[in-house]
Design a protein around this motif. Structure first.
Motif, PDB file in Angstrom:
ATOM      1  N   SER A   1     -42.665  29.902  10.219  1.00 58.40           N
ATOM      2  CA  SER A   1     -42.205  29.712  11.597  1.00 58.40           C
ATOM      3  C   SER A   1     -41.497  28.375  11.780  1.00 58.40           C
ATOM      4  O   SER A   1     -41.322  27.909  12.903  1.00 58.40           O
ATOM      5  CB  SER A   1     -43.394  29.826  12.545  1.00 58.40           C
ATOM      6  OG  SER A   1     -44.024  31.081  12.391  1.00 58.40           O
TER       7      SER A   1
ATOM      8  N   THR B   1     -39.593  37.292  18.032  1.00 57.94           N
ATOM      9  CA  THR B   1     -38.275  37.661  17.493  1.00 57.94           C
ATOM     10  C   THR B   1     -37.275  37.804  18.640  1.00 57.94           C
ATOM     11  O   THR B   1     -36.100  37.472  18.470  1.00 57.94           O
ATOM     12  CB  THR B   1     -38.350  38.994  16.720  1.00 57.94           C
ATOM     13  OG1 THR B   1     -38.926  39.992  17.561  1.00 57.94           O
ATOM     14  CG2 THR B   1     -39.188  38.847  15.465  1.00 57.94           C
TER      15      THR B   1
ATOM     16  N   ILE C   1     -52.392  36.603  11.518  1.00 57.78           N
ATOM     17  CA  ILE C   1     -52.866  35.806  12.650  1.00 57.78           C
ATOM     18  C   ILE C   1     -54.036  34.961  12.170  1.00 57.78           C
ATOM     19  O   ILE C   1     -54.965  35.497  11.561  1.00 57.78           O
ATOM     20  CB  ILE C   1     -53.398  36.733  13.767  1.00 57.78           C
ATOM     21  CG1 ILE C   1     -52.428  37.874  14.065  1.00 57.78           C
ATOM     22  CG2 ILE C   1     -53.754  35.958  15.019  1.00 57.78           C
ATOM     23  CD1 ILE C   1     -51.300  37.517  14.960  1.00 57.78           C
TER      24      ILE C   1
ATOM     25  N   ARG D   1     -48.211  41.136  10.681  1.00 51.78           N
ATOM     26  CA  ARG D   1     -48.357  39.841  11.333  1.00 51.78           C
ATOM     27  C   ARG D   1     -49.672  39.242  10.866  1.00 51.78           C
ATOM     28  O   ARG D   1     -50.722  39.869  10.975  1.00 51.78           O
ATOM     29  CB  ARG D   1     -48.332  40.017  12.857  1.00 51.78           C
ATOM     30  CG  ARG D   1     -47.834  38.822  13.600  1.00 51.78           C
ATOM     31  CD  ARG D   1     -47.617  39.124  15.066  1.00 51.78           C
ATOM     32  NE  ARG D   1     -46.223  39.397  15.388  1.00 51.78           N
ATOM     33  CZ  ARG D   1     -45.268  38.475  15.530  1.00 51.78           C
ATOM     34  NH1 ARG D   1     -45.543  37.201  15.367  1.00 51.78           N
ATOM     35  NH2 ARG D   1     -44.035  38.812  15.831  1.00 51.78           N
TER      36      ARG D   1
ATOM     37  N   LEU E   1     -43.082  39.946   6.860  1.00 50.88           N
ATOM     38  CA  LEU E   1     -44.320  39.352   7.344  1.00 50.88           C
ATOM     39  C   LEU E   1     -43.996  38.144   8.231  1.00 50.88           C
ATOM     40  O   LEU E   1     -43.206  37.289   7.851  1.00 50.88           O
ATOM     41  CB  LEU E   1     -45.217  38.926   6.180  1.00 50.88           C
ATOM     42  CG  LEU E   1     -46.561  38.302   6.596  1.00 50.88           C
ATOM     43  CD1 LEU E   1     -47.714  38.943   5.856  1.00 50.88           C
ATOM     44  CD2 LEU E   1     -46.586  36.804   6.365  1.00 50.88           C
ATOM     45  N   ARG E   2     -44.648  38.116   9.413  1.00 48.03           N
ATOM     46  CA  ARG E   2     -44.519  36.963  10.319  1.00 48.03           C
ATOM     47  C   ARG E   2     -45.897  36.415  10.653  1.00 48.03           C
ATOM     48  O   ARG E   2     -46.907  37.070  10.396  1.00 48.03           O
ATOM     49  CB  ARG E   2     -43.794  37.376  11.612  1.00 48.03           C
ATOM     50  CG  ARG E   2     -42.402  37.905  11.390  1.00 48.03           C
ATOM     51  CD  ARG E   2     -41.679  38.267  12.682  1.00 48.03           C
ATOM     52  NE  ARG E   2     -40.518  39.071  12.368  1.00 48.03           N
ATOM     53  CZ  ARG E   2     -39.316  38.571  12.060  1.00 48.03           C
ATOM     54  NH1 ARG E   2     -39.128  37.261  12.070  1.00 48.03           N
ATOM     55  NH2 ARG E   2     -38.313  39.366  11.747  1.00 48.03           N
ATOM     56  N   PHE E   3     -45.898  35.236  11.296  1.00 45.67           N
ATOM     57  CA  PHE E   3     -47.169  34.550  11.535  1.00 45.67           C
ATOM     58  C   PHE E   3     -47.461  34.365  13.020  1.00 45.67           C
ATOM     59  O   PHE E   3     -46.560  34.036  13.804  1.00 45.67           O
ATOM     60  CB  PHE E   3     -47.159  33.179  10.870  1.00 45.67           C
ATOM     61  CG  PHE E   3     -47.003  33.260   9.378  1.00 45.67           C
ATOM     62  CD1 PHE E   3     -48.108  33.524   8.575  1.00 45.67           C
ATOM     63  CD2 PHE E   3     -45.765  33.117   8.780  1.00 45.67           C
ATOM     64  CE1 PHE E   3     -47.976  33.615   7.198  1.00 45.67           C
ATOM     65  CE2 PHE E   3     -45.618  33.213   7.407  1.00 45.67           C
ATOM     66  CZ  PHE E   3     -46.730  33.459   6.618  1.00 45.67           C
ATOM     67  N   ASN E   4     -48.710  34.542  13.346  1.00 43.09           N
ATOM     68  CA  ASN E   4     -49.212  34.202  14.679  1.00 43.09           C
ATOM     69  C   ASN E   4     -48.310  34.759  15.776  1.00 43.09           C
ATOM     70  O   ASN E   4     -47.921  35.905  15.709  1.00 43.09           O
ATOM     71  CB  ASN E   4     -49.428  32.693  14.771  1.00 43.09           C
ATOM     72  CG  ASN E   4     -50.524  32.259  13.801  1.00 43.09           C
ATOM     73  OD1 ASN E   4     -51.572  32.904  13.754  1.00 43.09           O
ATOM     74  ND2 ASN E   4     -50.287  31.231  13.016  1.00 43.09           N
TER      75      ASN E   4
ATOM     76  N   THR F   1     -40.687  43.534  12.079  1.00 43.98           N
ATOM     77  CA  THR F   1     -42.000  42.977  11.725  1.00 43.98           C
ATOM     78  C   THR F   1     -42.864  44.093  11.170  1.00 43.98           C
ATOM     79  O   THR F   1     -43.103  45.087  11.846  1.00 43.98           O
ATOM     80  CB  THR F   1     -42.712  42.358  12.953  1.00 43.98           C
ATOM     81  OG1 THR F   1     -41.864  41.385  13.552  1.00 43.98           O
ATOM     82  CG2 THR F   1     -44.029  41.709  12.554  1.00 43.98           C
TER      83      THR F   1
END
Ligand code: C5P
Length: 288
Positions: free
Chosen positions: A104, A131, A147, A145, A124-127, A142
């Motif tokens: 991020s 977008t 978290i 995710r 893969l994305r975080f927290n 996504t």
């Protein structure tokens, strides 16, 4: 052409940090909130430095990507067990061919990487990283995710209660909890391969997500974990908050995670410089 600015140096140590951050890191190194026992040669500078391929094989062979399942002791005897998935994340998802891990970091701003990120089979994305409104720089796809418990319940604590509440609200959404053993196995890989003692706190979600994707994908591209020429103290691309600790670490052994990723990287330095992009082989592609 040929002129390349500095990219992440895989021998970065806490001594290279500014005074404020150096102190913070030293405090965390000393604290040992989780009672981590350093076993083996941790922190010795006399060990031979492993090559990239050797490191990749260690990661594949010594780390088991595991999630909590309903039948797994001691969790199976908790009320929570009824809501835990029956199977491991790694048996429910993938395999994917090509994957993206989107840190991020503030340096994603004005990167124009959105199209490239979306071209991967899984992202893969975080927290809470958004977008919407940032598609041009981070894409819009996504798949997973990751978290962390701070984000999930805003404090470190009642993660299981929060998990149960969330599962009741969204019963059809797959939702896994990473096995704590997985985190500490990754931590051990970092410590065993660094010349100095690292913070005795869990690795950042950035590295955990990267290793998770290495177990699901043939090839993993990590964006702006190793900062590009857009390197900035802006913490996140989606917030006006500046702190070098976001990129260099304080609580997490982030500096050392980045050293490790730099050593495992199979792509050229130019990719890091221009795209903040690291290329890692998935575990299925390694012959160890
Ligand atoms: O801050 P957050 O944990 O949501 O960010 C996700 C991950 O991205 C972090 O765990 C860290 O590994 C990475 N990151 C980074 N540099 C930043 C911000 C995040 O390397 N400036």
């Amino acid at each position: 052409q040929g002129l390349l600015g500095e990219v992440w140096n895989d021998e970065t140590s806490s001594s290279m940090l500014g005074n404020r951050l150096k102190k913070v890191v030293q405090n965390y190194q000393a604290m040992n909130k989780y009672g981590v026992e350093v076993s083996g040669p941790g922190g010795s500078s006399s060990r031979p430095k492993l090559s990239g391929p050797e490191l990749l094989c260690q990661m594949k062979n010594k780390v088991e990507v595991a999630t909590l399942t309903a039948d797994l002791a001691p969790f199976s005897s908790l009320p929570l067990a009824a809501q835990l998935p029956l199977k491991q994340l790694t048996s429910d998802l993938g395999p994917y061919r090509s994957c993206a891990v989107v840190s991020s970091a503030g340096s994603l701003r004005s990167s124009g990487l959105g199209k490239e990120i979306d071209s991967h089979d899984a992202v893969l994305r975080f927290n809470a990283a958004p977008t919407v409104g940032y598609e041009n720089d981070v894409g819009s796809k996504t798949t997973i995710r990751l978290i962390n418990s701070q984000w999930f319940n805003r404090t470190d604590y009642p993660i299981f209660t929060q998990y149960q509440r969330y599962r009741r609200l969204h019963p059809t959404q797959p939702f896994y909890i990473l096995h704590p053993r997985f985190e500490w196995q990754v931590w051990q890989r970092i410590q065993d391969n660094m010349a100095e003692p690292i913070q005795r706190n869990p690795p950042s979600s950035g590295l955990l997500g990267t290793v998770l994707m290495m177990s699901l994908c043939e090839v993993v591209h990590v964006y702006e974990f190793l900062p590009s020429r857009r390197k900035t103290e802006l913490c996140h691309y989606y917030q006006r908050f500046y702190d070098a600790a976001c990129t260099l670490g304080a609580y997490h052994p982030l500096l050392y995670e980045k050293n490790l990723v730099k050593r495992m990287n199979r792509g050229p330095d130019r990719d890091i410089f221009t795209h903040g992009r690291v290329t890692l082989p998935g575990f299925s592609r390694l012959n160890c």
